[in-house]
Enzyme design. Structure first.
Site, short mmCIF file in Angstrom:
data_model
loop_
_atom_site.label_atom_id
_atom_site.label_comp_id
_atom_site.label_asym_id
_atom_site.label_seq_id
_atom_site.Cartn_x
_atom_site.Cartn_y
_atom_site.Cartn_z
N ASP A 1 0.33 -2.80 6.12
CA ASP A 1 0.80 -1.47 5.72
C ASP A 1 0.39 -0.41 6.74
O ASP A 1 -0.58 -0.58 7.49
CB ASP A 1 0.30 -1.10 4.32
CG ASP A 1 -1.22 -1.03 4.22
OD1 ASP A 1 -1.89 -1.95 4.72
OD2 ASP A 1 -1.75 -0.06 3.62
N ASP B 1 -2.90 0.90 14.63
CA ASP B 1 -3.51 0.60 13.32
C ASP B 1 -2.50 -0.07 12.41
O ASP B 1 -1.88 0.60 11.59
CB ASP B 1 -4.03 1.89 12.71
CG ASP B 1 -4.75 1.68 11.40
OD1 ASP B 1 -5.17 0.54 11.12
OD2 ASP B 1 -4.91 2.66 10.66
N GLU C 1 -3.90 -1.86 2.45
CA GLU C 1 -5.26 -1.60 2.97
C GLU C 1 -5.53 -0.12 3.08
O GLU C 1 -6.65 0.34 2.83
CB GLU C 1 -5.42 -2.28 4.34
CG GLU C 1 -6.83 -2.23 4.92
CD GLU C 1 -7.11 -0.99 5.77
OE1 GLU C 1 -8.27 -0.76 6.13
OE2 GLU C 1 -6.15 -0.23 6.07
N GLU C 2 -4.51 0.64 3.48
CA GLU C 2 -4.71 2.05 3.80
C GLU C 2 -5.05 2.91 2.57
O GLU C 2 -5.46 4.06 2.72
CB GLU C 2 -3.46 2.62 4.48
CG GLU C 2 -3.16 2.03 5.86
CD GLU C 2 -4.11 2.51 6.94
OE1 GLU C 2 -5.08 3.24 6.60
OE2 GLU C 2 -3.90 2.16 8.11
N GLU D 1 -8.93 -4.46 13.56
CA GLU D 1 -8.76 -3.00 13.63
C GLU D 1 -9.06 -2.54 15.06
O GLU D 1 -9.80 -3.18 15.81
CB GLU D 1 -9.70 -2.31 12.65
CG GLU D 1 -9.41 -2.59 11.19
CD GLU D 1 -8.32 -1.69 10.61
OE1 GLU D 1 -7.68 -0.95 11.38
OE2 GLU D 1 -8.11 -1.76 9.38
N HIS E 1 -2.87 7.03 12.87
CA HIS E 1 -2.55 8.01 11.82
C HIS E 1 -2.00 9.32 12.40
O HIS E 1 -1.90 10.30 11.68
CB HIS E 1 -3.78 8.32 10.96
CG HIS E 1 -4.28 7.15 10.17
ND1 HIS E 1 -4.98 7.30 8.98
CD2 HIS E 1 -4.21 5.82 10.38
CE1 HIS E 1 -5.30 6.11 8.50
NE2 HIS E 1 -4.84 5.19 9.36
#
Length: 391
Positions: free
Chosen positions: A76, A106, A138-139, A166, A361
């Site tokens: 995700d 990410d 996960e986020e 990551e 992000h």
């Protein structure tokens, strides 16, 4: 099995084209991964979300039995709404050695490299298995992977190492802080604003509570445990959202505050939270004589454990041998699924992947070609080691 293994960038382009936002379906992405791995002989399982729209994927290459390595990544990505992208976030775009797209850093860059490594592993016998773990959601608090980990916890073929991909700029991260996501509901008594002193303003209760959080943070900063491997070496408390009230002329009876605790390994988050609960009860008690219903209720909404793999672990030395000379040991500020793998499966967990969270992000998120190539090289060396016997 095809004679041609796709380039990592080609796999990444397909992954980026799937807008797998948290809470949104990821099944098309998993179908693509399965279509690559199943013909290569991978043994594949899925663990679906309750509504069936998302799933974890577990793929194994090589023999049955213990001692293998898990390459773990989440599928995700965070939303792009409200961000000023200069290109299509769901089309992989290359410029000046950078690969742009939502999730490139990410962490679909690592996922693409791990898929390629699994295809390479399938071309020859392994002494111990290689596992690929792809999770969802996960986020939003490492939600999805838990069903996969629960299933693995009951099996005898325990892996020897889990690598969470990551972005660490291909350094080895041995730890991160744990996190508790919490909601405080401050209950006051409504009234007309012209008679405000006769009511109990829930927003004012919330303001008192935030001051209590600030005091707890100051205590952790000044007298709490310290871990100098982190940029912020102490546990932190942060209030992120405060909302309440419906109109200016109404004294609000409810205020909600979303806050979090991020703790270093030396601090027990339960003890930190217990102190915060006591402070909340004391705030409500100060108003209890006039307003017996005054209270501040705190509920846990999400969370995951921290990770603190010993730097002298044999797994650290093993992974360092697969990397370019000079790969350092760090701890990262962001959370991962690593603490869940460590806590439930009892195996060493390390974080190592291409790119930097400084690019994650954000609009125009990217991973460099050099970082992706370094990840490919590490995983190629890993596959060679697994042919020879693993850790």
């Amino acid at each position: 099995m095809s004679d041609v293994i796709p380039e990592t960038t080609d796999i990444l382009a397909r992954l980026i084209a799937e807008p797998t936002l948290s809470r949104q379906p990821n099944l098309a992405l998993l179908d693509y991964v399965e279509a690559l791995l199943a013909p290569a002989g991978a043994r594949i399982e899925r663990f679906a979300a309750p509504d069936g729209s998302r799933a974890n994927l577990w793929a194994t290459i090589g023999p049955e039995g213990p001692g293998g390595v898990i390459l773990s990544g989440h599928t995700d990505v965070v939303p792009v709404a409200g961000q000023a992208w200069t290109m299509d976030p769901f089309t992989l775009t290359e410029a000046e050695g950078r690969l742009y797209g939502r999730g490139t850093a990410d962490m679909k860059g690592f996922v693409a490299s791990a898929i390629r490594a699994a295809l390479l592993a399938a071309r020859g016998p392994l002494a111990v298995p290689l596992h690929l773990a792809l999770s969802y959601d996960e986020e939003i608090g490492c939600i999805g992977v838990r069903s996969l980990i629960d299933a693995l916890a009951g099996r005898a073929d325990r892996a020897a190492l889990c690598i969470i991909g990551e972005p660490t700029s291909m350094q080895i991260a041995t730890g991160h802080k744990g996190k508790r996501g919490l909601k405080a509901c401050c209950h006051g008594v409504e009234g007309h604003s012209a008679l405000a002193p006769k009511a109990l303003n829930a927003l004012h209760l919330g303001a008192e509570f935030i001051l209590a959080l600030d005091a707890a943070q100051a205590q952790l900063r000044e007298t709490g445990a310290q871990d100098p491997d982190y940029d912020i070496p102490y546990s932190t408390i942060h209030a992120g959202v405060m909302q309440g009230g419906t109109a200016l002329n109404i004294v609000p009876n409810l205020c909600e505050i979303d806050f979090e605790i991020r703790n270093i390994a030396a601090d027990d988050p339960d003890l930190i939270l217990a102190d915060i609960r006591r402070a909340a009860d004391q705030i409500a008690a100060r108003h209890g004589n006039r307003f017996p219903t005054a209270r501040i209720a705190i509920d846990e909404v999400s969370g995951y454990p921290g990770l603190d793999t010993p730097q002298d672990s044999p797994a650290v030395a093993w992974l360092r041998r697969l990397l370019e000379p000079g790969a350092g040991l760090i701890k990262v500020a962001f959370g991962t699924e690593g603490g869940l793998f460590d806590q439930a499966l009892g195996l060493p967990v390390l974080i190592c992947g291409p790119g930097s969270m400084d690019q994650g992000h954000k609009p125009d998120e990217y991973v460099s070609r050099d970082q992706l190539a370094a990840c490919d090289a590490m995983l190629e060396s890993l596959v060679l080691r697994l042919r020879q016997g693993g850790l």
